[in-house]
Design an enzyme around this catalytic site. Structure first.
Site, mmCIF file in Angstrom:
data_model
loop_
_atom_site.group_PDB
_atom_site.id
_atom_site.type_symbol
_atom_site.label_atom_id
_atom_site.label_comp_id
_atom_site.label_asym_id
_atom_site.label_seq_id
_atom_site.Cartn_x
_atom_site.Cartn_y
_atom_site.Cartn_z
ATOM 1 N N CYS A 81 25.047 -11.513 -4.494
ATOM 2 C CA CYS A 81 25.250 -10.227 -4.042
ATOM 3 C C CYS A 81 26.704 -9.927 -4.323
ATOM 4 O O CYS A 81 27.638 -10.822 -3.849
ATOM 5 C CB CYS A 81 25.223 -10.348 -2.460
ATOM 6 S SG CYS A 81 26.339 -8.822 -1.653
ATOM 7 N N CYS A 135 29.227 -9.064 -1.729
ATOM 8 C CA CYS A 135 29.549 -10.521 -0.864
ATOM 9 C C CYS A 135 30.676 -11.135 -1.478
ATOM 10 O O CYS A 135 31.564 -11.595 -0.726
ATOM 11 C CB CYS A 135 28.208 -10.918 -0.601
ATOM 12 S SG CYS A 135 26.758 -10.343 0.000
#
Length: 104
Positions: A30, A33
């Site tokens: 991600c 993230c």
């Protein structure tokens, strides 16, 4: 405090306790993230009364499903073991500090 990695089995012990805990639901693939990780590191260094925990949603699907995590990053603030706030998507350090400060 150091940021702790939490699993489905350790979630109750690490997160559902007394105090304020910011839980980052994330995955290694991600992009947002990865962008929020250094911000969480800074918050961890600056905060003395905040615990930060990370839950890899790929490895720990039960915790993610239990708290309705549909998109990542999702950050949930727990106060004395109860979820009290939820943030979805990348947020600035100031935005995260504001959300957490409401529950300390």
């Amino acid at each position: 405090m150091a940021i702790v990695n939490v699993s489905d089995t350790s979630f109750k012990t690490e997160v559902e306790a007394t105090g304020t805990v910011l839980v980052d639901f994330w995955a290694p693939w991600c992009g947002p993230c990865k962008m929020i990780a250094p911000i969480l590191e800074e918050l961890d260094k600056e905060s003395t009364n905040l615990k930060i925990a990370k839950v890899n949603v790929d490895d720990n699907p039960e915790s993610a499903a239990r708290f309705g995590v549909m998109s990542i990053p999702t950050l949930i603030v727990f106060k004395d073991g109860q979820p009290v706030d939820k943030i979805v998507g990348f947020q600035s350090k100031e935005a995260l500090k504001n959300v957490v400060s409401r529950h300390q």
